[in-house]
Design a protein around this motif. Structure first.
Motif, PDB file in Angstrom:
ATOM      1  N   ASP A 103      30.325 -27.663 -13.250  1.00 50.20           N
ATOM      2  CA  ASP A 103      29.056 -26.987 -13.546  1.00 50.20           C
ATOM      3  C   ASP A 103      29.308 -25.661 -14.252  1.00 50.20           C
ATOM      4  OD1 ASP A 103      27.568 -28.994 -12.398  1.00 50.20           O
ATOM      5  OD2 ASP A 103      27.220 -27.935 -10.504  1.00 50.20           O
ATOM      6  N   ARG A 123      24.750 -32.471 -24.412  1.00 48.75           N
ATOM      7  CA  ARG A 123      24.501 -31.285 -23.588  1.00 48.75           C
ATOM      8  C   ARG A 123      24.567 -29.991 -24.400  1.00 48.75           C
ATOM      9  NH1 ARG A 123      23.207 -31.061 -17.993  1.00 48.75           N
ATOM     10  NH2 ARG A 123      24.639 -29.295 -17.842  1.00 48.75           N
ATOM     11  N   HIS A 147      25.603 -38.069 -12.842  1.00 50.20           N
ATOM     12  CA  HIS A 147      25.376 -36.896 -11.981  1.00 50.20           C
ATOM     13  C   HIS A 147      24.492 -35.867 -12.679  1.00 50.20           C
ATOM     14  CE1 HIS A 147      26.406 -33.659  -9.096  1.00 50.20           C
ATOM     15  NE2 HIS A 147      26.509 -32.891 -10.175  1.00 50.20           N
ATOM     16  N   TYR A 148      24.626 -35.779 -13.993  1.00 49.55           N
ATOM     17  CA  TYR A 148      23.853 -34.795 -14.747  1.00 49.55           C
ATOM     18  C   TYR A 148      22.550 -35.370 -15.300  1.00 49.55           C
ATOM     19  CZ  TYR A 148      27.858 -31.767 -14.280  1.00 49.55           C
ATOM     20  OH  TYR A 148      28.857 -30.982 -13.734  1.00 49.55           O
TER      21      TYR A 148
END
Length: 338
Positions: free
Chosen positions: A12, A47, A153-154
């Motif tokens: 993160d 991202r 997960h993201y």
């Protein structure tokens, strides 16, 4: 704190601002190396990061259809560009390998790199001290399965068609179409998620397994015909010299999967393929049941991998590699005959 909790906490932080990533995989890249690397690079791009996928040398032509494969940087073909990208990266992400030595000619470049290393891998014997964060699990099928976990997960929205097709290809190839390395039902839950967004599964399977050249198919037939069965050790061995490979117009990837075929014989517990493409000689190991080819390979052939699938090398001749294999088999006779 679990391995995963620690990884995601640190990852993160890594993703908290725009970074320059180089996503790396191992020498002689296979479907899992390509699939996990291409998918992770695209995820990072989505991202908002700068990310490129890079491999040490060329990959099998039967994988060239994979989304983004034409954009994969190959070190042996673009060494100056690759060196520059590595030197200027903020992070180097290792996928499907856990030590710079698995990158061949790229190793000295990685040894001199200033960027921290991040690891996502499923192989044994990692030195975690060299990584700023790591997700390492030997009880998953593939690096692609781990990459799917990280990406999901993201947000499952990142599992788009490009990403899902590459990850599913990595999983299929590293499990031999789910014939080995399937450790839990979680794998199939992951695949169900990927199939929703990937190109049709039938097309993926056909692209992987139904695009043989005539030379590759004839090489397979020749290999099976010259296979030796060592009944005393429940082992099958196939050797292919450079001259033999060249006689079938060998291309990168043409020996892929050959080592699996002898395991279809009822009483064969281990299969070994020894190939000469130069120096060192390469050995591929596969096994059934609980016999660990990783143990044999790591002890005697400077390699390793997983319980049922491993690879190693031998510095010398193909005859010398076979001779060494024959010399160590008695040490494993009891385990092979259980």
């Amino acid at each position: 704190m679990s391995n995963r909790d620690a990884f995601f906490k640190r990852f993160d932080e890594v993703l908290s601002q725009k970074r320059r990533f180089v996503v790396l995989s191992h020498l002689n890249p296979d479907g899992d190396a390509l699939g996990s690397s291409l998918a992770m690079a695209r995820f990072l791009q989505d991202r908002g990061h700068d990310a490129v996928a890079m491999v040490p040398n060329d990959f099998p032509r039967f994988l060239a259809w994979m989304p983004g494969a034409d954009q994969m940087l190959v070190y042996t073909q673009h060494s100056a560009q690759c060196k520059s990208l590595i030197a200027n990266a903020d992070y180097l992400l290792f996928l499907d390998f856990n030590h710079p030595s698995r990158t061949g000619l790229m190793q000295p470049v990685l040894n001199e790199a200033k960027a921290p290393f991040v690891l996502i891998d499923h192989h044994h014997e990692a030195d975690y001290s060299q990584f700023t964060c790591y997700l390492s699990d030997t009880e998953v099928s593939s690096a692609s399965e781990l990459a799917a976990e990280v990406i999901a997960h993201y947000g499952v929205e990142y599992l788009n068609g490009f990403v899902s097709t590459n990850l599913l290809t990595g999983i299929i190839t590293d499990t031999g179409s789910f014939s080995h390395s399937v450790y839990s039902p979680k794998l199939f839950n992951t695949c169900a998620l990927l199939v929703k967004n990937s190109m049709p599964y039938k097309e993926i399977h056909q692209n992987i397994y139904d695009t043989f050249s005539e030379g590759r198919l004839r090489l397979l037939g020749y290999s099976i015909n010259k296979m030796q069965i060592l009944d005393e050790y429940a082992t099958a061995v196939i050797t292919l010299s450079k001259k033999e490979l060249e006689s079938f117009n060998y291309q990168v990837g043409d020996t892929e999967g050959i080592v699996n075929y002898p395991l279809s014989i009822e009483n064969v517990k281990m299969s070994v393929l020894i190939t000469e493409r130069g120096n060192p000689i390469r050995l591929s190991f596969r096994s059934k049941g609980t016999f660990s080819v990783h143990e044999l390979c790591s002890k005697h052939f400077s390699g390793g991998g997983h319980t049922n699938a491993a690879g190693g090398t031998f510095n010398g001749t193909i005859e010398g590699a076979l001779e060494k294999l024959m010399s160590v088999l008695p040490d494993f006779k009891n385990k092979l005959n259980r």
